[in-house]
Design a protein around this motif. Structure first.
Motif, mmCIF file in Angstrom:
data_model
loop_
_atom_site.group_PDB
_atom_site.id
_atom_site.type_symbol
_atom_site.label_atom_id
_atom_site.label_comp_id
_atom_site.label_asym_id
_atom_site.label_seq_id
_atom_site.Cartn_x
_atom_site.Cartn_y
_atom_site.Cartn_z
ATOM 1 N N MET A 170 0.724 -1.293 -0.077
ATOM 2 C CA MET A 170 -0.077 -0.072 0.051
ATOM 3 C C MET A 170 0.809 1.483 0.010
ATOM 4 N N ASP A 171 2.074 1.316 0.523
ATOM 5 C CA ASP A 171 2.852 2.338 0.736
ATOM 6 C C ASP A 171 3.373 2.650 -0.658
ATOM 7 N N ALA A 172 3.985 1.842 -1.314
ATOM 8 C CA ALA A 172 4.209 1.848 -2.731
ATOM 9 C C ALA A 172 3.173 2.398 -3.571
ATOM 10 N N ILE A 173 1.944 1.844 -3.558
ATOM 11 C CA ILE A 173 0.911 2.382 -4.295
ATOM 12 C C ILE A 173 0.698 4.093 -4.073
ATOM 13 N N ALA A 174 0.613 4.417 -2.643
ATOM 14 C CA ALA A 174 0.355 5.527 -2.223
ATOM 15 C C ALA A 174 1.504 6.652 -2.771
ATOM 16 N N ALA A 175 2.944 6.077 -2.869
ATOM 17 C CA ALA A 175 3.948 7.111 -3.234
ATOM 18 C C ALA A 175 3.474 7.354 -4.738
ATOM 19 N N ALA A 176 3.206 6.075 -5.554
ATOM 20 C CA ALA A 176 3.054 6.407 -7.050
ATOM 21 C C ALA A 176 1.959 7.152 -7.298
ATOM 22 N N ALA A 177 0.651 7.041 -6.506
ATOM 23 C CA ALA A 177 -0.439 7.511 -6.885
ATOM 24 C C ALA A 177 -1.040 8.198 -5.736
ATOM 25 N N PRO A 178 -0.700 9.588 -5.375
ATOM 26 C CA PRO A 178 -1.075 10.227 -4.403
ATOM 27 C C PRO A 178 -2.574 10.477 -4.366
ATOM 28 N N MET A 179 -3.344 10.522 -3.036
ATOM 29 C CA MET A 179 -4.591 10.309 -2.995
ATOM 30 C C MET A 179 -5.146 12.005 -3.287
ATOM 31 N N LYS A 180 -6.251 12.003 -3.717
ATOM 32 C CA LYS A 180 -6.768 13.221 -4.289
ATOM 33 C C LYS A 180 -8.371 13.085 -3.679
ATOM 34 N N THR A 181 -8.671 14.211 -3.203
ATOM 35 C CA THR A 181 -10.157 14.320 -2.849
ATOM 36 C C THR A 181 -10.987 15.206 -3.838
ATOM 37 N N TYR A 182 -12.212 14.369 -3.927
ATOM 38 C CA TYR A 182 -13.300 15.076 -4.701
ATOM 39 C C TYR A 182 -14.449 15.785 -3.998
ATOM 40 N N SER A 183 -15.065 16.448 -4.411
ATOM 41 C CA SER A 183 -16.421 17.088 -4.065
ATOM 42 C C SER A 183 -17.661 16.268 -4.566
ATOM 43 N N ALA A 184 -18.635 16.273 -3.832
ATOM 44 C CA ALA A 184 -20.053 15.555 -4.454
ATOM 45 C C ALA A 184 -20.405 16.289 -5.946
ATOM 46 N N GLY A 185 -20.546 15.430 -6.736
ATOM 47 C CA GLY A 185 -21.033 15.925 -8.211
ATOM 48 C C GLY A 185 -19.896 16.150 -8.967
ATOM 49 N N GLU A 186 -18.516 16.278 -8.466
ATOM 50 C CA GLU A 186 -17.496 16.512 -9.364
ATOM 51 C C GLU A 186 -17.080 15.428 -10.267
ATOM 52 N N LEU A 187 -16.684 15.667 -11.767
ATOM 53 C CA LEU A 187 -16.551 14.529 -12.515
ATOM 54 C C LEU A 187 -14.992 14.123 -12.233
ATOM 55 N N LEU A 188 -15.017 12.801 -12.118
ATOM 56 C CA LEU A 188 -13.743 12.507 -12.244
ATOM 57 C C LEU A 188 -12.975 11.987 -13.338
ATOM 58 N N TYR A 189 -13.634 11.577 -14.442
ATOM 59 C CA TYR A 189 -13.341 10.935 -15.522
ATOM 60 C C TYR A 189 -14.318 10.847 -16.707
ATOM 61 N N ALA A 190 -13.895 11.192 -17.856
ATOM 62 C CA ALA A 190 -14.843 11.115 -19.049
ATOM 63 C C ALA A 190 -13.996 10.224 -20.003
ATOM 64 N N PRO A 191 -14.603 9.303 -20.813
ATOM 65 C CA PRO A 191 -14.154 8.432 -21.771
ATOM 66 C C PRO A 191 -13.061 9.158 -22.957
ATOM 67 N N ALA A 192 -13.536 10.390 -23.246
ATOM 68 C CA ALA A 192 -12.988 11.122 -24.143
ATOM 69 C C ALA A 192 -11.440 11.750 -23.644
ATOM 70 N N GLN A 193 -11.323 11.622 -22.250
ATOM 71 C CA GLN A 193 -9.866 11.747 -21.966
ATOM 72 C C GLN A 193 -8.808 11.041 -22.569
ATOM 73 N N PRO A 194 -7.726 11.575 -23.075
ATOM 74 C CA PRO A 194 -6.675 10.943 -23.677
ATOM 75 C C PRO A 194 -5.664 9.961 -22.900
ATOM 76 N N SER A 195 -5.903 9.987 -21.312
ATOM 77 C CA SER A 195 -5.084 9.316 -20.557
ATOM 78 C C SER A 195 -5.401 8.062 -20.204
ATOM 79 N N GLU A 196 -5.045 7.150 -19.575
ATOM 80 C CA GLU A 196 -5.407 5.858 -18.778
ATOM 81 C C GLU A 196 -5.787 6.321 -17.363
ATOM 82 N N VAL A 197 -6.694 5.824 -16.517
ATOM 83 C CA VAL A 197 -7.142 6.101 -15.360
ATOM 84 C C VAL A 197 -7.676 4.808 -14.703
ATOM 85 N N LEU A 198 -7.112 4.820 -13.295
ATOM 86 C CA LEU A 198 -7.271 3.767 -12.289
ATOM 87 C C LEU A 198 -7.538 4.474 -11.037
#
Length: 83
Positions: free
Chosen positions: A1-29
């Protein structure tokens, strides 16, 4: 989990905020730590149709692996936190 946390820092989103749309050019996980995320697509009439509700501990998103697309749920049109 520490390695994952270092590679992918945590981000907080607000209710209703868009996280991802398929038209975005990058991979998301995403790894959902807390809260809920609604996966939905938009119909031809413009209505948002919920396809899944993601709960804490779920890994979801879209990645290209060896030339193939993979997802944990049906390909979402858009993703946003639910209220």
């Amino acid at each position: 989990m520490d390695a994952i946390a270092a590679a992918a820092p945590m981000k907080t989103y607000s209710a209703g905020e868009l996280l991802y749309a398929p038209a975005q050019p990058s991979e998301v996980l995403f790894i959902l730590k807390k809260g809920r995320v609604r996966i939905f697509r938009v119909s031809a009439e413009g209505r948002a149709l919920t396809t899944a509700i993601i709960t804490p501990g779920t890994v979801f998103g879209e990645m290209v692996l060896l030339g193939q697309r993979t997802t944990t749920s049906p390909r979402p049109s858009t993703t946003s936190p639910s209220a």
